[in-house]
Each structure stands twice: as C-alpha cells, then as structure tokens.
Design an enzyme around this catalytic site. Structure first.
Site, PDB file in Angstrom:
ATOM      1  N   GLU A   1      -2.410 -54.208  10.600  1.00 57.21           N
ATOM      2  CA  GLU A   1      -3.049 -52.918  10.940  1.00 57.21           C
ATOM      3  C   GLU A   1      -2.795 -51.981  10.085  1.00 57.21           C
ATOM      4  OE1 GLU A   1      -5.663 -52.773  14.656  1.00 57.21           O
ATOM      5  OE2 GLU A   1      -6.764 -51.382  12.652  1.00 57.21           O
TER       6      GLU A   1
ATOM      7  N   ASN B   1     -15.283 -56.821  13.291  1.00 56.20           N
ATOM      8  CA  ASN B   1     -14.101 -56.554  14.028  1.00 56.20           C
ATOM      9  C   ASN B   1     -15.002 -56.231  15.587  1.00 56.20           C
ATOM     10  OD1 ASN B   1     -11.594 -56.991  15.589  1.00 56.20           O
ATOM     11  ND2 ASN B   1     -12.148 -54.397  15.544  1.00 56.20           N
ATOM     12  N   GLU B   2     -14.580 -56.977  16.695  1.00 55.89           N
ATOM     13  CA  GLU B   2     -14.897 -55.851  17.518  1.00 55.89           C
ATOM     14  C   GLU B   2     -15.793 -55.223  18.102  1.00 55.89           C
ATOM     15  OE1 GLU B   2     -11.558 -53.519  19.897  1.00 55.89           O
ATOM     16  OE2 GLU B   2     -11.053 -55.575  20.232  1.00 55.89           O
TER      17      GLU B   2
ATOM     18  N   GLU C   1      -6.268 -61.454  18.612  1.00 57.75           N
ATOM     19  CA  GLU C   1      -5.291 -60.293  18.666  1.00 57.75           C
ATOM     20  C   GLU C   1      -5.352 -60.723  20.433  1.00 57.75           C
ATOM     21  OE1 GLU C   1      -6.918 -56.294  18.419  1.00 57.75           O
ATOM     22  OE2 GLU C   1      -7.543 -56.893  16.051  1.00 57.75           O
TER      23      GLU C   1
HETATM   24  O1  AHR Z   1      -4.595 -53.697  17.958  1.00 54.68           O
HETATM   25  C1  AHR Z   1      -4.835 -52.457  18.170  1.00 54.68           C
HETATM   26  C2  AHR Z   1      -6.318 -52.460  17.886  1.00 54.68           C
HETATM   27  O2  AHR Z   1      -6.830 -53.412  19.111  1.00 54.68           O
HETATM   28  C3  AHR Z   1      -7.330 -53.195  17.443  1.00 54.68           C
HETATM   29  O3  AHR Z   1      -7.719 -51.850  15.625  1.00 54.68           O
HETATM   30  C4  AHR Z   1      -8.988 -53.504  17.679  1.00 54.68           C
HETATM   31  O4  AHR Z   1      -9.452 -54.404  16.674  1.00 54.68           O
HETATM   32  C5  AHR Z   1      -8.328 -53.460  19.248  1.00 54.68           C
HETATM   33  O5  AHR Z   1      -9.290 -52.424  19.894  1.00 54.68           O
END
Ligand code: AHR
Length: 510
Positions: free
Chosen positions: A44, A191-192, A318
């Site tokens: 990331e 994402n999330e 993740e």
């Molecule tokens: O991995 C760090 C963060 O954790 C990511 O950006 C997010 O998707 C999660 O909350």
C-alpha cells in the site's frame, strides 16, 4: 489431578512427563488444492512500504534496476510471491489512477491524508506496479476506488490496463511505454467500505457494488475476478448480505474480501509492543490469532448456505499482527517482527490450508516496512524478518493438494485465562508427489516430542526457532533468527523428533 501433577506426586522421572503429540497425515483422502494465492502479499502507499521499501527511483544511490531496489526484488523472487495487492488498503479509496501515469516528473503531487499526511509523489503508479509484478512473475490484484471515485473512472482504469483496441486510453498506455495490455487477475470494488472506504452499511455497499460492477468490462481473455469489500473480525453481516445478492448477466460478485488483524491486547488504543513483551502477550497474541479459525468457519458456513456451489471465494485480503508503533512517524505503521510473528504466520497458514476449498486467497499486511512485514529496510540496508522465513519455508505448499491431518495427545499450553493447543499442523502433497508437513510448537519454554504416525523412514526440512520470545533480526544482527536444517530418522519403526519450544517446522516426509 492432571497427569503432570500425578507423575510428580509419584516421583516419576521428568523424562516420563514429556508430552507426546502424534500427527497422522491422511494421504488416502486428499482435499482441495491449496491456492498459491494464499501466500499473497499486500503493498500500500503507506509509510515506507513502497517508497524506499520497493521503489527508490532510478537516480537513487541505493542499487536499483529502473527504480526497483535490487536487494528487495531478489529477496521477493526467492520468496516466490504468487500475488500482489495494490494500491491499498484505505489508500485505494483516495487513489485516482490518472495521477500515476505519464512522465514521472510531471505527475501531480498529492497528500496522503490516510497515512501520515505526507506528500504522495505518484512516482509509483500503474506502470510501475504492473511491471513490478511481471518482474516477480506474480499475479496482480488491483483495488479500485469506490469511496471517492466514479464508475467511469474505475471502468477507464480497467480499459487502460487491459484494452488491445485502438481506443484513446489504450493508445495513451502505449505512449506511456506499454504496448501490450497487462493481465489483471483480480480487481476489487472498494476497500473496508464499512470504515475508511466510506462508512457504509452492507446494504448500501451492495447496491453500489452492483452499480459499479455493471460497467467493469474487459476483453473476454482478460477478465479479472471481481472482489467485493467484505466485513472484518467476527462480523458476519457483510458476508451474509453480499453472498445473498442475486447475480445476473450485468455484473458478477466472485469473491468477498474479509479483514482480521491480531492485536496482543485486543485494544486498538493500546495494542501491545512488538518486542519486550511479557509471556502473557505471547499467549494472548497466539490465542487471538487462532480466532481466525472461528472467523473462517462462521463465514464459510454462511457461504455454504447462500452459495452451496462454491462460486464465491472467501479471501482474507488483510491479516497479520498490528502493534503499537515504536519508531518513526505513527502514521507509517512500522513495527519489528519477532519469532512471535513467525508463529502467527504459521498458525494462520495452517488454518488457510485447512479451509483451502473456499479460502483461495490471503494477503498478509504488508510486504515491506509496514505491519507484519517480510522485509525491513533502513535506507540502503535490508533485512529478512522471521515472517519472511516462514513464508519462504512454506512455499512448497503453493498449489499443493491439502492432506487432512489429525493430532492426538496434543496438550494445551495454558497461562492465566488463556489456553491454546500446543501443537498445530497441516500437510499437503506437491505436484511432484512429495508429502510436506508443517508443525508448530506454540509453547515458549517447552519442547514437544512429536511422532509421525505411519511408515515413514525420515523427515527432512527446516526449523525456525529462537531463544527469546521477542528474538528478531536487526540491521546490526540480520541473521539472529534464521531457519536451520532439520532431519529425523525413524528408529524401531517410529519417526519421532523433538520440536523445539516456539518453533515452526516445514519438512518432507519420506
Ligand atoms: O493495512 C493497513 C490498513 O489496515 C489498511 O489500509 C486498511 O484496509 C486496514 O484498516
């Protein structure tokens, strides 16, 4: 009175007190293939994960090839990274792909408002990522921007990457140095989305998913698996809702991405330290990481109910440890990585193996310099973490066929209110017919005598262990925790060996 106390009361020799776990590998009833993408990595735009960690620009003093640092590329090649997820994480929902193409010195500079408020130079963009994956021979997982993007922006990104046509976007890609399209294997919509990706409910997200997915067209020979952003921890409502959406000709939902992080304390305000922790935080960390078992089983039960034909994959895209930041910018999530992390990795990989039919991908967070990293760098210096060693030792399981394992006599390791199995194991047969087993001893102080049931003559492989619970590699001592060869030969028809305290073994059964 338990056996140990009884033996002591009777004054028996300590040797008789050593517990013995028997591991039985059922070679006659093979399970599913262990998708190599269970060993996927996540990178990331966060801290030094990409900038410095992977990408240093081609004018850097750090040895590099076209901007990619040589030492990291070589280490990742040896790891056999099967899959890379990019550009986030939370960053994905603030990323506008057009900022990261074209001449690097003309790309706009943004602010990474999610991670540290630092300048995002955009010098690592679509070309740099996809070319990097090709260098590593890894499949790619691109995470699209649902939170601050539009269906048009998302659809155009896919067109830019995959179109063979004479379209303006395909020609722009050619002008930027890439003639043929890249293969995009996986693409996620947000994402999330329950949190940093837009604070949505599953129902609201489900509608947006259908809306966006309807417009994600690619050439038929380059169709990515479409991934929905799912739930987290023990929450099941996202899996329940997303797997019950009807699917039709206009859009597909082929996988759900779920996240679970392991915190020693379970408290996000005071997570616990990466090193110098008490035994209580050793066992609490391993106990919390083993919650992955329930998370998988509960989500998979929902999928069995809503998708009995197993069309929807469950991806843990993740996972890993998350400690208090001890060094550097708190927004950079840099943490040390010890033998405890190695065990966290091995325990989760065993669980993923055991659920390989539906769990077809996982992405540990994150590959370099962020959270439970494989690799740490300090400018020109680089080290491999204990987690790296576990992943490297385990690469024999990539695409191997799962073999059921049963354990008998496995004692509990107990401290205060925590109690976990002392031994964890899984096994598989690789494509050349070799049978591999991995066995973990979670006890930080006691070895375990393990017997492999069956007619095996020997076991040959590597073991990773350490003297201290927080043993780790540093730039001054980069090989303090490293695997060593391990061999055991059957005697009297029995294949028995002593598995050191706090260890991970990967070995071939012969
Ligand atoms: O991995 C760090 C963060 O954790 C990511 O950006 C997010 O998707 C999660 O909350």
């Amino acid at each position: 009175m338990n056996l140990k106390k009884m033996c002591c009361a009777l004054g028996l020799l300590p040797a008789l007190l050593i517990a013995q776990t028997t591991v039985t590998v059922d070679t006659n009833n093979p399970g599913s293939q262990i998708n190599k993408n269970i060993y996927g990595q996540f990178m990331e735009h966060l801290g030094r994960g990409i900038y410095e960690g992977v990408w240093v620009d081609d004018d850097s003093n750090i040895p590099n090839t076209n901007g990619y640092r040589n030492d990291v590329v070589q280490a990742l090649r040896e790891l056999k990274v099967p899959l890379l997820r990019w550009p986030g994480g939370c960053f994905a929902d603030q990323y506008h792909w057009q900022d990261g193409i074209g001449p690097r010195d003309q790309r706009p500079k943004g602010v990474n408002t999610t991670w540290g408020g630092v300048i995002e130079p955009n010098s690592f963009g679509t070309h740099e990522f996809l070319n990097f994956a090709e260098m590593l021979d890894a499949e790619v997982y691109v995470n699209g921007n649902l939170g601050t993007g539009s269906p048009k922006e998302m659809a155009q990104w896919l067109e830019y990457m995959t179109s063979e046509s004479d379209s303006t976007l395909a020609n722009m890609r050619r002008q930027n140095g890439r003639d043929k399209p890249w293969r995009v294997h996986y693409f996620a919509i947000g994402n999330e989305s329950w949190g940093c990706g837009g604070s949505m409910s599953p129902e609201y997200y489900g509608n947006l998913y259908k809306h966006f997915a309807t417009f994600l067209k690619t050439p038929a020979n380059n169709r990515p698996v479409l991934i929905a952003s799912g739930g987290y921890d023990h929450h099941l409502d996202w899996t329940e809702h997303l797997s019950s959406l009807e699917q039709n000709f206009a859009y597909r939902l082929e996988a759900i991405g779920h996240h679970y992080y392991t915190l020693p304390t379970g408290d996000w305000d005071k997570k616990g330290s990466a090193t110098a922790f008490p035994e209580r935080e050793w066992i609490s960390t391993l106990s919390r990481t083993l919650a992955m078992k329930d998370i998988l089983e509960q989500n998979l039960a929902i999928l069995e109910k809503n998708d009995p034909q197993n069309k929807i994959g469950f991806y843990v895209d993740e996972w890993g440890t998350w400690y208090d930041v001890s060094q550097g910018d708190p927004g950079f999530l840099y943490q040390q990585n010890s033998i405890r992390d190695a065990l966290v990795a091995a325990l989760n990989l065993n669980l993923f193996h055991q659920h390989a039919e539906r769990v077809q991908m996982s992405n540990i967070a994150q590959m370099v310099n962020v959270l439970q990293a494989m690799i740490l760098t300090d400018q020109e210096k680089m080290l491999l973490t204990p987690t790296y060693h576990v992943f490297r030792m385990h690469n024999v399981f990539q695409d191997a066929t799962y073999l059921p394992v049963s354990l008998t006599g496995n004692p509990e390791y107990t401290l205060e209110e925590y109690s976990i199995p002392k031994v964890s194991a899984s096994a598989a047969r690789d494509n050349s017919g070799k049978v591999w087993v991995t066995v973990v001893n979670t006890h930080p102080r006691e070895s375990e005598t393990v017997e492999m049931a069956g007619k095996y003559s020997s076991l040959v492989g590597e073991v990773l262990s350490a003297d201290k619970m927080d043993a780790h590699n540093s730039f001054g001592a980069p090989n303090a925790v490293a695997p060593v060869e391990f061999k055991s030969t059957a005697s009297g028809g029995k294949l028995r060996f002593k598995l050191p305290a706090k260890s991970v073994l990967v070995a071939e059964l012969k």
